[in-house]
Design a protein around this motif. Sequence first.
Motif, PDB file in Angstrom:
ATOM      1  N   LEU A 157       0.437  -0.865  -1.770  1.00  0.00           N
ATOM      2  CA  LEU A 157      -0.622  -0.883  -0.761  1.00  0.00           C
ATOM      3  C   LEU A 157      -0.073  -0.785   0.657  1.00  0.00           C
ATOM      4  CD1 LEU A 157      -2.889  -3.674  -2.252  1.00  0.00           C
ATOM      5  CD2 LEU A 157      -3.496  -1.274  -2.006  1.00  0.00           C
ATOM      6  N   ILE A 158       1.073  -1.366   0.906  1.00  0.00           N
ATOM      7  CA  ILE A 158       1.617  -1.347   2.268  1.00  0.00           C
ATOM      8  C   ILE A 158       3.000  -0.694   2.300  1.00  0.00           C
ATOM      9  CG2 ILE A 158       0.304  -3.344   3.091  1.00  0.00           C
ATOM     10  CD1 ILE A 158       2.819  -5.023   2.599  1.00  0.00           C
ATOM     11  N   ARG A 159       3.220   0.238   1.411  1.00  0.00           N
ATOM     12  CA  ARG A 159       4.479   0.976   1.420  1.00  0.00           C
ATOM     13  C   ARG A 159       4.553   1.904   2.628  1.00  0.00           C
ATOM     14  NH1 ARG A 159       7.649   1.647  -2.959  1.00  0.00           N
ATOM     15  NH2 ARG A 159       6.889  -0.446  -3.443  1.00  0.00           N
ATOM     16  N   ARG A 160       3.430   2.492   2.998  1.00  0.00           N
ATOM     17  CA  ARG A 160       3.392   3.383   4.165  1.00  0.00           C
ATOM     18  C   ARG A 160       3.284   2.563   5.452  1.00  0.00           C
ATOM     19  NH1 ARG A 160      -0.459   5.623   0.571  1.00  0.00           N
ATOM     20  NH2 ARG A 160       0.061   7.707  -0.223  1.00  0.00           N
ATOM     21  N   THR A 161       3.837   3.116   6.520  1.00  0.00           N
ATOM     22  CA  THR A 161       3.754   2.445   7.825  1.00  0.00           C
ATOM     23  C   THR A 161       2.313   2.329   8.294  1.00  0.00           C
ATOM     24  OG1 THR A 161       5.953   3.244   8.471  1.00  0.00           O
ATOM     25  CG2 THR A 161       4.481   2.561  10.233  1.00  0.00           C
ATOM     26  N   CYS A 162       1.523   3.375   8.085  1.00  0.00           N
ATOM     27  CA  CYS A 162       0.128   3.347   8.529  1.00  0.00           C
ATOM     28  C   CYS A 162      -0.656   2.260   7.800  1.00  0.00           C
ATOM     29  CB  CYS A 162      -0.533   4.710   8.321  1.00  0.00           C
ATOM     30  SG  CYS A 162      -0.487   5.317   6.618  1.00  0.00           S
ATOM     31  N   CYS A 163      -0.311   2.013   6.538  1.00  0.00           N
ATOM     32  CA  CYS A 163      -0.995   0.971   5.771  1.00  0.00           C
ATOM     33  C   CYS A 163      -0.572  -0.420   6.238  1.00  0.00           C
ATOM     34  CB  CYS A 163      -0.718   1.139   4.285  1.00  0.00           C
ATOM     35  SG  CYS A 163      -1.452   2.628   3.577  1.00  0.00           S
ATOM     36  N   LYS A 164       0.671  -0.556   6.672  1.00  0.00           N
ATOM     37  CA  LYS A 164       1.109  -1.833   7.235  1.00  0.00           C
ATOM     38  C   LYS A 164       0.335  -2.146   8.514  1.00  0.00           C
ATOM     39  CE  LYS A 164       5.839  -1.634   5.422  1.00  0.00           C
ATOM     40  NZ  LYS A 164       7.276  -1.563   5.763  1.00  0.00           N
ATOM     41  N   ARG A 165       0.129  -1.107   9.317  1.00  0.00           N
ATOM     42  CA  ARG A 165      -0.673  -1.282  10.526  1.00  0.00           C
ATOM     43  C   ARG A 165      -2.088  -1.740  10.168  1.00  0.00           C
ATOM     44  NH1 ARG A 165       1.291   1.507  15.158  1.00  0.00           N
ATOM     45  NH2 ARG A 165       3.174   2.739  14.762  1.00  0.00           N
ATOM     46  N   ALA A 166      -2.667  -1.096   9.176  1.00  0.00           N
ATOM     47  CA  ALA A 166      -4.028  -1.436   8.756  1.00  0.00           C
ATOM     48  C   ALA A 166      -4.086  -2.858   8.210  1.00  0.00           C
ATOM     49  CB  ALA A 166      -4.512  -0.444   7.701  1.00  0.00           C
ATOM     50  N   PHE A 167      -3.077  -3.231   7.439  1.00  0.00           N
ATOM     51  CA  PHE A 167      -3.043  -4.591   6.892  1.00  0.00           C
ATOM     52  C   PHE A 167      -3.001  -5.626   8.017  1.00  0.00           C
ATOM     53  CE2 PHE A 167      -0.645  -8.335   5.628  1.00  0.00           C
ATOM     54  CZ  PHE A 167      -1.372  -8.761   4.524  1.00  0.00           C
ATOM     55  N   LEU A 168      -2.180  -5.391   9.036  1.00  0.00           N
ATOM     56  CA  LEU A 168      -2.095  -6.330  10.157  1.00  0.00           C
ATOM     57  C   LEU A 168      -3.411  -6.388  10.925  1.00  0.00           C
ATOM     58  CD1 LEU A 168       1.505  -5.681  11.538  1.00  0.00           C
ATOM     59  CD2 LEU A 168       0.676  -7.693  10.305  1.00  0.00           C
ATOM     60  N   ARG A 169      -4.110  -5.254  11.030  1.00  0.00           N
ATOM     61  CA  ARG A 169      -5.425  -5.272  11.684  1.00  0.00           C
ATOM     62  C   ARG A 169      -6.372  -6.209  10.941  1.00  0.00           C
ATOM     63  NH1 ARG A 169      -4.596   0.358  12.536  1.00  0.00           N
ATOM     64  NH2 ARG A 169      -5.738   0.890  10.642  1.00  0.00           N
ATOM     65  N   GLY A 170      -6.427  -6.043   9.632  1.00  0.00           N
ATOM     66  CA  GLY A 170      -7.304  -6.895   8.840  1.00  0.00           C
ATOM     67  C   GLY A 170      -6.901  -8.351   8.914  1.00  0.00           C
ATOM     68  N   ALA A 171      -5.597  -8.622   8.851  1.00  0.00           N
ATOM     69  CA  ALA A 171      -5.101  -9.999   8.910  1.00  0.00           C
ATOM     70  C   ALA A 171      -5.411 -10.637  10.258  1.00  0.00           C
ATOM     71  CB  ALA A 171      -3.600 -10.027   8.647  1.00  0.00           C
TER      72      ALA A 171
END
Length: 326
Positions: free
Chosen positions: A128-142
Amino acid sequence: MSFSGTVKEELARQKLGARHCQIAEITAIISMCGGISVSKNDRFLLKIQTENLFVARKYFTLLQKTFNIEVELSIRQHHGSKNGRMYHLYVKKQEDVLQILRATGLMKPDGESYMDLADDFELADSELIRRTCCKRAFLRGAFLVTGSVSNPEKFYHLEFACASEYRARQIQQVLHSFQIDARMVQRKKYHVVYIKEGDGIVDVLNIMEAHQALMELENIRILKDMRNSLNRKVNCETANIYKTVNAAVKQIEDIRYIRDTIGFGELSEGLADMAEVRLANPDATLKELGMLLNPQVGKSGVNHRLRKLSEIADGLRGCKEEKHYD
């Protein structure tokens, strides 16, 4: 609205990215403030509870756009929350819940049981957070669910306050992957991941793509730096003025003591001229005093003569004290 609220509003209003990023953001929201209940006949119910309207709005939009499913929303009065309201969002259809659980990785490989949100959900190594863009999205949600940032006019502090140490470690790991020096501390029942440096907070806002808030923060930082620089200069100039005034007062006291004790006739011509010029011009600078002498003398020469006069005065005071002692 507070600066923290401004950041969350911007994050909630952002355009949705790719579907995999949407799922990463949904995962963060569910894992931080969601819950899954299972009935006796193994029927799943997915729910989140939040007092933040921006979280409710973003979660509702994400689920509809990502999975095209029905989401039930109820608003209840809650005296313990800041705004007096608590937002409850439910996904009740079994097939919809299963679709979300599989997409977010909360469904175990057997396809029948789910991973406990508090302990079993291994996000750090998830696709789910392997991509950099997904890490960004995860931090937004968090951040929408657990984050806050102080008013930069007062001080710099950004944090994620998690009910679980496990969740806090996940956020810290994601931040570390962006070279952010995020630290963790326990505060009462919460595990807090925090950043206290202005540069680090700017980097986090940039990672979450809260660009308007970032620009506001940078403008405040520039103004604060300018004010601090100006204050330092003023303080330095004020200190120099005090130092100069105190030195001049001491010089005049010494010269008057010499005059009243032995007179200027006992001094060399250069020292006598210096004493008379200083008494006549108590507010003059060293450079101005040097220009009043005949012949003129530079600042170092003036300073040398005044120091010599002070030594003579101190010597006379010492002799007086010795006689008084005898």
